[in-house]
Each structure stands twice: as structure tokens, then as C-alpha cells.
Design a protein around this motif. Structure first.
Motif, PDB file in Angstrom:
ATOM      1  N   GLN A   1      23.163  -9.810  19.314  1.00  0.00           N
ATOM      2  CA  GLN A   1      21.887  -9.112  19.160  1.00  0.00           C
ATOM      3  C   GLN A   1      22.074  -7.658  18.740  1.00  0.00           C
ATOM      4  O   GLN A   1      21.424  -7.179  17.815  1.00  0.00           O
ATOM      5  CB  GLN A   1      21.080  -9.166  20.460  1.00  0.00           C
ATOM      6  CG  GLN A   1      19.688  -8.545  20.296  1.00  0.00           C
ATOM      7  CD  GLN A   1      18.966  -8.366  21.613  1.00  0.00           C
ATOM      8  OE1 GLN A   1      19.578  -8.062  22.625  1.00  0.00           O
ATOM      9  NE2 GLN A   1      17.654  -8.550  21.601  1.00  0.00           N
ATOM     10  N   SER A   2      22.983  -6.956  19.414  1.00  0.00           N
ATOM     11  CA  SER A   2      23.198  -5.544  19.106  1.00  0.00           C
ATOM     12  C   SER A   2      23.647  -5.359  17.665  1.00  0.00           C
ATOM     13  O   SER A   2      23.187  -4.444  16.961  1.00  0.00           O
ATOM     14  CB  SER A   2      24.235  -4.947  20.062  1.00  0.00           C
ATOM     15  OG  SER A   2      24.435  -3.576  19.783  1.00  0.00           O
ATOM     16  N   GLU A   3      24.532  -6.218  17.203  1.00  0.00           N
ATOM     17  CA  GLU A   3      25.015  -6.134  15.825  1.00  0.00           C
ATOM     18  C   GLU A   3      23.878  -6.370  14.834  1.00  0.00           C
ATOM     19  O   GLU A   3      23.759  -5.671  13.816  1.00  0.00           O
ATOM     20  CB  GLU A   3      26.130  -7.158  15.613  1.00  0.00           C
ATOM     21  CG  GLU A   3      26.727  -7.132  14.212  1.00  0.00           C
ATOM     22  CD  GLU A   3      27.834  -8.157  14.047  1.00  0.00           C
ATOM     23  OE1 GLU A   3      28.232  -8.389  12.898  1.00  0.00           O
ATOM     24  OE2 GLU A   3      28.293  -8.723  15.065  1.00  0.00           O
ATOM     25  N   MET A   4      23.036  -7.355  15.126  1.00  0.00           N
ATOM     26  CA  MET A   4      21.917  -7.661  14.237  1.00  0.00           C
ATOM     27  C   MET A   4      20.920  -6.496  14.178  1.00  0.00           C
ATOM     28  O   MET A   4      20.441  -6.127  13.099  1.00  0.00           O
ATOM     29  CB  MET A   4      21.204  -8.930  14.713  1.00  0.00           C
ATOM     30  CG  MET A   4      22.001 -10.202  14.497  1.00  0.00           C
ATOM     31  SD  MET A   4      22.288 -10.526  12.731  1.00  0.00           S
ATOM     32  CE  MET A   4      20.610 -10.776  12.159  1.00  0.00           C
ATOM     33  N   ILE A   5      20.626  -5.897  15.343  1.00  0.00           N
ATOM     34  CA  ILE A   5      19.671  -4.795  15.373  1.00  0.00           C
ATOM     35  C   ILE A   5      20.220  -3.583  14.629  1.00  0.00           C
ATOM     36  O   ILE A   5      19.492  -2.879  13.928  1.00  0.00           O
ATOM     37  CB  ILE A   5      19.317  -4.427  16.825  1.00  0.00           C
ATOM     38  CG1 ILE A   5      18.616  -5.600  17.522  1.00  0.00           C
ATOM     39  CG2 ILE A   5      18.431  -3.187  16.857  1.00  0.00           C
ATOM     40  CD1 ILE A   5      17.330  -6.036  16.864  1.00  0.00           C
ATOM     41  N   THR A   6      21.525  -3.333  14.753  1.00  0.00           N
ATOM     42  CA  THR A   6      22.145  -2.226  14.023  1.00  0.00           C
ATOM     43  C   THR A   6      22.017  -2.420  12.522  1.00  0.00           C
ATOM     44  O   THR A   6      21.720  -1.475  11.773  1.00  0.00           O
ATOM     45  CB  THR A   6      23.626  -2.082  14.411  1.00  0.00           C
ATOM     46  OG1 THR A   6      23.724  -1.847  15.817  1.00  0.00           O
ATOM     47  CG2 THR A   6      24.281  -0.928  13.661  1.00  0.00           C
ATOM     48  N   ILE A   7      22.238  -3.638  12.061  1.00  0.00           N
ATOM     49  CA  ILE A   7      22.095  -3.945  10.627  1.00  0.00           C
ATOM     50  C   ILE A   7      20.657  -3.712  10.174  1.00  0.00           C
ATOM     51  O   ILE A   7      20.405  -3.129   9.105  1.00  0.00           O
ATOM     52  CB  ILE A   7      22.524  -5.396  10.345  1.00  0.00           C
ATOM     53  CG1 ILE A   7      24.032  -5.556  10.562  1.00  0.00           C
ATOM     54  CG2 ILE A   7      22.143  -5.811   8.921  1.00  0.00           C
ATOM     55  CD1 ILE A   7      24.509  -6.989  10.507  1.00  0.00           C
ATOM     56  N   LEU A   8      19.697  -4.139  10.987  1.00  0.00           N
ATOM     57  CA  LEU A   8      18.290  -3.952  10.637  1.00  0.00           C
ATOM     58  C   LEU A   8      17.914  -2.467  10.625  1.00  0.00           C
ATOM     59  O   LEU A   8      17.169  -2.028   9.742  1.00  0.00           O
ATOM     60  CB  LEU A   8      17.401  -4.700  11.639  1.00  0.00           C
ATOM     61  CG  LEU A   8      17.402  -6.221  11.539  1.00  0.00           C
ATOM     62  CD1 LEU A   8      16.614  -6.828  12.698  1.00  0.00           C
ATOM     63  CD2 LEU A   8      16.808  -6.684  10.206  1.00  0.00           C
ATOM     64  N   LEU A   9      18.428  -1.713  11.579  1.00  0.00           N
ATOM     65  CA  LEU A   9      18.137  -0.277  11.612  1.00  0.00           C
ATOM     66  C   LEU A   9      18.706   0.411  10.376  1.00  0.00           C
ATOM     67  O   LEU A   9      18.043   1.255   9.762  1.00  0.00           O
ATOM     68  CB  LEU A   9      18.715   0.347  12.880  1.00  0.00           C
ATOM     69  CG  LEU A   9      18.530   1.864  13.015  1.00  0.00           C
ATOM     70  CD1 LEU A   9      17.050   2.245  13.016  1.00  0.00           C
ATOM     71  CD2 LEU A   9      19.211   2.381  14.274  1.00  0.00           C
ATOM     72  N   LYS A  10      19.918   0.043  10.012  1.00  0.00           N
ATOM     73  CA  LYS A  10      20.523   0.604   8.809  1.00  0.00           C
ATOM     74  C   LYS A  10      19.661   0.285   7.583  1.00  0.00           C
ATOM     75  O   LYS A  10      19.410   1.151   6.730  1.00  0.00           O
ATOM     76  CB  LYS A  10      21.932   0.036   8.623  1.00  0.00           C
ATOM     77  CG  LYS A  10      22.707   0.662   7.474  1.00  0.00           C
ATOM     78  CD  LYS A  10      23.983  -0.098   7.174  1.00  0.00           C
ATOM     79  CE  LYS A  10      24.872  -0.239   8.394  1.00  0.00           C
ATOM     80  NZ  LYS A  10      26.144  -0.932   8.062  1.00  0.00           N
ATOM     81  N   ARG A  11      19.186  -0.943   7.519  1.00  0.00           N
ATOM     82  CA  ARG A  11      18.330  -1.355   6.393  1.00  0.00           C
ATOM     83  C   ARG A  11      17.035  -0.547   6.393  1.00  0.00           C
ATOM     84  O   ARG A  11      16.557  -0.128   5.332  1.00  0.00           O
ATOM     85  CB  ARG A  11      18.027  -2.850   6.500  1.00  0.00           C
ATOM     86  CG  ARG A  11      17.190  -3.396   5.365  1.00  0.00           C
ATOM     87  CD  ARG A  11      17.022  -4.891   5.495  1.00  0.00           C
ATOM     88  NE  ARG A  11      16.125  -5.432   4.478  1.00  0.00           N
ATOM     89  CZ  ARG A  11      15.725  -6.696   4.428  1.00  0.00           C
ATOM     90  NH1 ARG A  11      16.173  -7.569   5.331  1.00  0.00           N
ATOM     91  NH2 ARG A  11      14.900  -7.113   3.488  1.00  0.00           N
TER      92      ARG A  11
END
Length: 286
Positions: A142-152
Motif C-alpha cells: 500500500q505504501s509503495e502504491m500511494i507513493t507512486i500516486l503522490l509522485k504522479r
């Protein structure tokens, strides 16, 4: 709706707020543990946002980015969607090569109100829905996915801001990078370094080169950017802390309280203590 993800080991937090009637939060003070960068989206009708005690128009379908040390409140918080995150969750400086937002979207000094057209609104709405879905999915990535979304999200908003605030004819990557680096250096050093020469030397550029580049991207001169950043911090310290003028003088790199008071009065027409007293009266509704 308030969705969060936290990392107890690093102290990293990301918050997604939407429709929060009590979203009247103030993140200032270096004494506070949590300092959040904020990307706020007004999905409702035109309203007022108050930032560091100053009222601004916040139009329908507009985004504004806010630094971790800015205070703010909304006229109608229920109409706001806001992403908030701290450095421990995602350090924009460490990842600037990826998102290119430091010194432009964040740390530029001026507020950027970014209008969304129908296409941008559609894309941001999709991204919001993905955020909601992932924040409601508890798993080991989850944390990895949210980081990717925040970067996007940051890349998306930065791209919109550049297209709105930097004419294509002036979108020179090298010059824009110098402009961003200057703003970042000011953000990091304004408490101790007040001269354009210092920043020019740190960047291996001449003061004239900086002035010419600022003429492309900003109506202000480099010296005005430095002075206004110092002034903003002085106002915050006067308004939100009980520190004396003498303490503020030294904290902001001035050697003489009288000189600091003269600097402040020249830019605001008020001595520091009178500014503080007036701000307290306004806060009390008198």
C-alpha cells in the motif's frame, strides 16, 4: 472523508481529505511535530482561502499548493479536496529529479492558483478515485502504491502550473532550473543570507544573470524575492508566536533590532509590535 496512511518508523504521513466540514487546520510553527505540504482543490463554487492571514480568491476547479509552514483556512472546507504529506512520507527535494517541483510548485514564494480545464478536471478526478481505492486497500504494498500516486499527482500539478505560468516561448529548461534553484536556496538560507550576491556565488552565476532570468519568469527581482520571504516569516513569527522583536531579529539574521524594525516598517508601513497588536485585534474580531 478523511483517509490516511502512516509509517510509525519514519513518521511519514499522507492525508486525503474531502468534504471535511472541520477542515480548518493550521500547520505553522516549528514547534509542531507534523508539518504538511498541501495540494488543495476547490471543487465547489468560488470561495475565499485565507493564507497567512491574507484573504485570496479561490475559484471553482482551481488548485493551490501550500508549503508546510503556511497557515490556511477555507470559507467552505466541505468543497475542498486536499492531499497533505510530510517530508518523512515523500521528500520533494530528494525526488526533485523525478518531479521537478522544488522552487516552482513548492518554495517559489508566490502563490500559484492553477485553473483546471475539462480535460485536467477529468484526469484529476480519476486520480482521486484511485487514491481513495488504494487508501482503502490494506496490503503490504500500500505504501509503495500511494507513493507512486503522490509522485504522479505532483508531476501532473507541476505540469499544469508550468503551462499556465510559464509561456511556451520562455520554457527554457536550463533557465527555469536556475530560477527554481534560486528559490530553493532562498528557502533554505533566507534566515542567514540576505544578499543576491550570496546566492549568485552559490550558483556560479552573476547577479545580472539572475536578474535577467527573473525577468522571464517573475515580475519581481531576486532581491525582492529575498526580502519578501524574510517579511513573510517575520509576519508569521509576530502573529503566531510570542517571541519578542529582539528574538525575531536574530532568528532572521539581523544584527540590530532597530534595523529590523526599520526594514519591517518600510515594507508594511507598520512597526513590528503595531503589526502584532493589529493582527490580534483582527483575530479577536474587534
Amino acid at each position: 472523508m478523511k483517509l490516511t496512511i502512516s509509517d510509525r518508523k519514519t513518521g511519514g504521513d499522507l492525508l486525503l481529505l474531502s468534504g471535511e466540514t472541520n477542515f480548518d487546520r493550521f500547520f505553522y510553527s516549528r514547534d509542531k511535530e507534523k508539518k504538511y505540504f498541501t495540494i488543495a482543490w476547490n471543487r465547489g463554487e468560488h470561495q475565499t482561502i485565507t493564507i497567512d492571514g491574507i484573504k485570496h480568491d479561490f475559484s471553482h476547479n482551481t488548485i493551490v499548493s501550500l508549503m508546510f509552514d503556511q497557515t490556511f483556512s477555507f470559507e467552505r472546507p466541505a468543497d475542498i479536496v486536499a492531499w497533505q504529506f510530510n517530508r518523512e512520507f515523500y521528500c520533494i527535494i530528494d525526488h526533485d529529479a523525478e518531479v521537478s517541483c522544488v522552487g516552482f510548485l513548492f518554495g517559489m514564494g508566490d502563490l500559484l492558483f492553477i485553473d483546471l480545464d475539462d480535460n485536467a478536471n477529468y484526469k484529476l478526478s480519476l486520480l482521486l478515485n484511485i487514491f481513495i481505492e488504494e487508501l482503502n486497500t490494506r496490503d503490504n504494498i500500500q505504501s509503495e502504491m500511494i507513493t507512486i500516486l503522490l509522485k504522479r499527482l505532483i508531476i501532473f500539478v507541476t505540469k499544469l502550473a508550468k503551462s499556465e505560468y510559464v509561456p511556451e516561448s520562455k520554457l527554457n529548461d536550463q533557465k527555469l532550473d536556475i530560477f527554481r534553484r534560486f528559490n530553493l536556496l532562498v528557502e533554505q538560507n533566507f534566515r542567514s543570507e540576505h544578499s543576491v550576491n550570496y546566492y549568485a556565488m552559490a550558483m556560479n552565476k552573476s547577479p545580472k544573470t539572475l536578474s535577467n532570468i527573473f525577468a522571464l519568469y517573475n515580475q519581481k527581482t531576486p532581491q525582492q524575492v529575498i526580502r519578501e520571504r524574510i517579511l513573510t516569516e517575520a509576519k508569521r513569527l509576530l502573529y503566531y508566536t510570542s517571541k519578542s522583536v529582539k528574538q525575531i531579529t536574530y532568528e532572521l539574521g539581523f544584527e540590530d533590532p532597530a534595523y529590523f524594525s526599520s526594514f519591517f516598517k518600510k515594507l508594511t508601513q507598520l512597526p513590528p509590535l503595531e503589526f502584532r497588536n493589529n493582527a490580534e485585534l483582527v483575530e479577536a474580531g474587534k
